[in-house]
Design an enzyme around this catalytic site. Structure first.
Site: not given
Ligand code: S3P
Length: 461
Positions: A46, A369, A342, A373
């Site tokens: 992220s 996802k 995640d 999942r």
């Molecule tokens: C992320 C937010 C999450 C996560 C993804 C990374 C991010 O998704 O599942 O792997 O970097 O903002 P969501 O915000 O859609 O839940």
């Protein structure tokens, strides 16, 4: 040639999980000895995406240390380059130079975001408030994922979107000439949607506001401040209200990316489950909006300690020491989902080995996802002979002292499912195999090498 063309287009049109041209199956077996050693996992996914995007919107040169060089993040690097930023590797670091907000140039070709929902959705936010035309696509997994969750709020800034079927990639975007600030209350807890709106707000005049009913990871807010934007956050119970002042001058700011807690989760659970193990993971990100899994594992009785807590680039980090523990079942409340969204596939593996029956509640978001999942995690456990039930959005997992194993897991282009199944195979009576390991590189390059270094038994079948 004709046959090859037909095969390619058939794969693309089928929308099925056929995109990896050469599948690489793997087998995981019980190791002969406990897992041991000290490792550093790759950089946070992220934070890596955001560092490249924000660096490309800032004036001056941003140096990024510890960038995750996984496929997903490399897609973001290529996209920012296609939009006119300078993005290059310099020794072990990465350098990004942009010409400020509003300074992106139209891409000459389609932006292919590969497997990455984060890259696609955050970039939609950036593109929505830049007066340029672009087309975005992704792999068969990403092309199945909903985009309406960002398209609907981003339209309010004046951008125009045309998506396949109204909700899916490929997606054509005409960004707004003079973007309006958006004010939006998130209907689902999603850091991606929140971030897309904030990113659009960077090039809108006035105050962009997002209200999230449940707190989601706040790396965008933290990093925007780090680059000089005015972001304020107020809390009302569980909900957060975020305000961003538009058209700030983002100034280049160096970033040190912490180890990804979502990647650390795999060796951590492996060490908890393989008898006698003790491992250390260094410099792992410990942002409290990301550590739901660690909290849950502790509630299950896990011997998991944090040493040398410190702050690095505005984010808390620390070293994690994990020792084999006999875990007890857990009932995880739905409100914890955003802080460990995640981590459910690997938590499910821990629950399968725990004493008693666990219930993981409120997992609706898992269905959208990299794969569905929710179903895929249940199928993975089922392939190992574990009894698992789905009740509405909850997963119920019956822990077993001895898991038979011996099954094959269809990984469905989902890196986290692939890694979870390989950890599971480390404790089952008969080895587990996965049909394809190629997608592990999206988030955790050298996962297999790192796990083998700790003593895991992962080989070609
Ligand atoms: C992320 C937010 C999450 C996560 C993804 C990374 C991010 O998704 O599942 O792997 O970097 O903002 P969501 O915000 O859609 O839940």
């Amino acid at each position: 040639m004709l046959l090859q063309l037909c095969q390619t287009s058939c794969n693309v049109l089928s929308g099925g999980f056929m995109e990896s041209p050469v599948r690489k199956p793997l087998k995981a077996s019980r190791p002969e000895a406990p897992l041991a050693g000290a490792v550093t996992v790759p950089g946070d996914k992220s934070i890596s995406h955001r560092a490249l995007m924000f660096g490309a919107l800032a004036v001056g040169e941003t140096r990024i240390t510890g960038l995750l060089e996984g496929e997903d993040v490399l897609r973001t690097a290529a996209a920012m380059r296609a939009l006119g930023a300078r993005v290059e590797r310099s020794g072990a670091d990465w350098l990004v130079a942009g010409s400020g907000i509003g300074g992106l140039t139209p891409p000459e070709d389609v932006l292919d975001m590969g497997n990455s929902g984060t890259a696609a959705r955050l970039l939609c936010g950036i593109l929505a408030s830049h007066d340029i035309f672009s087309v975005m696509t992704g792999d068969a997994s990403l092309r199945k994922r909903p985009m309406q969750r960002v398209i609907a709020p981003l339209r309010a800034c004046g951008a125009r979107f045309t998506a396949r079927g109204g909700d899916r990639l490929p997606l054509a975007i005409q960004g707004a000439r003079d973007a309006l600030p958006i004010s939006y209350r998130l209907p689902v807890a999603s850091a991606q949607v929140k971030s897309a709106i904030l990113l659009a707000g960077l090039n809108a005049r006035g105050i962009t506001e997002v209200e999230e009913p449940e707190a989601t990871r706040d790396h965008s807010e933290n990093m925007l401040r780090h680059f000089g934007a005015a972001v304020t956050v107020s809390r009302h119970g569980d909900s957060r209200h975020i305000q961003l002042a538009g058209q700030p001058e983002l100034r280049a700011a160096d970033i040190a990316v912490p180890g990804d807690p979502s990647s650390a989760a795999f060796p951590i659970v492996a060490a908890l489950l393989v008898p006698g193990s003790r491992i250390t993971l260094t410099a792992i990100g410990l942002n409290p909006l990301r550590t739901g899994l660690f909290e849950t594992l502790r509630e299950m009785g896990a011997a998991l300690t944090i040493s040398h807590p410190r702050i690095q680039g505005g984010e808390p980090i620390g070293d994690i020491i994990v020792e084999f523990t006999e875990l007890s079942a857990i009932d995880v409340p739905p409100g914890r989902a955003p802080s460990m969204i995640d981590e459910y596939p690997i938590l499910a593996v821990a629950c399968a080995a725990a004493r008693g029956t666990s219930r993981l509640r409120g997992l609706a978001e898992l269905r959208v996802k990299e794969s569905d999942r929710f179903s895929a995690t249940a199928a993975m456990l089922g392939a190992a002979g574990i009894r698992v039930e789905a009740e509405a959005d909850d997963l119920i997992i019956h822990g077993m002292p001895a898991i038979p194993g011996g099954g094959e897991v269809a990984t469905q282009m989902d890196h986290r499912l692939a890694m979870s199944a390989l950890v599971l195979g480390g404790i089952t009576a008969a080895p587990m195999t996965i049909d394809d390991s190629t997608f592990i590189d999206t988030s955790f390059p050298n996962f297999v090498g790192l796990m083998r270094g700790l003593g895991a038994e992962i080989t070609p079948p």
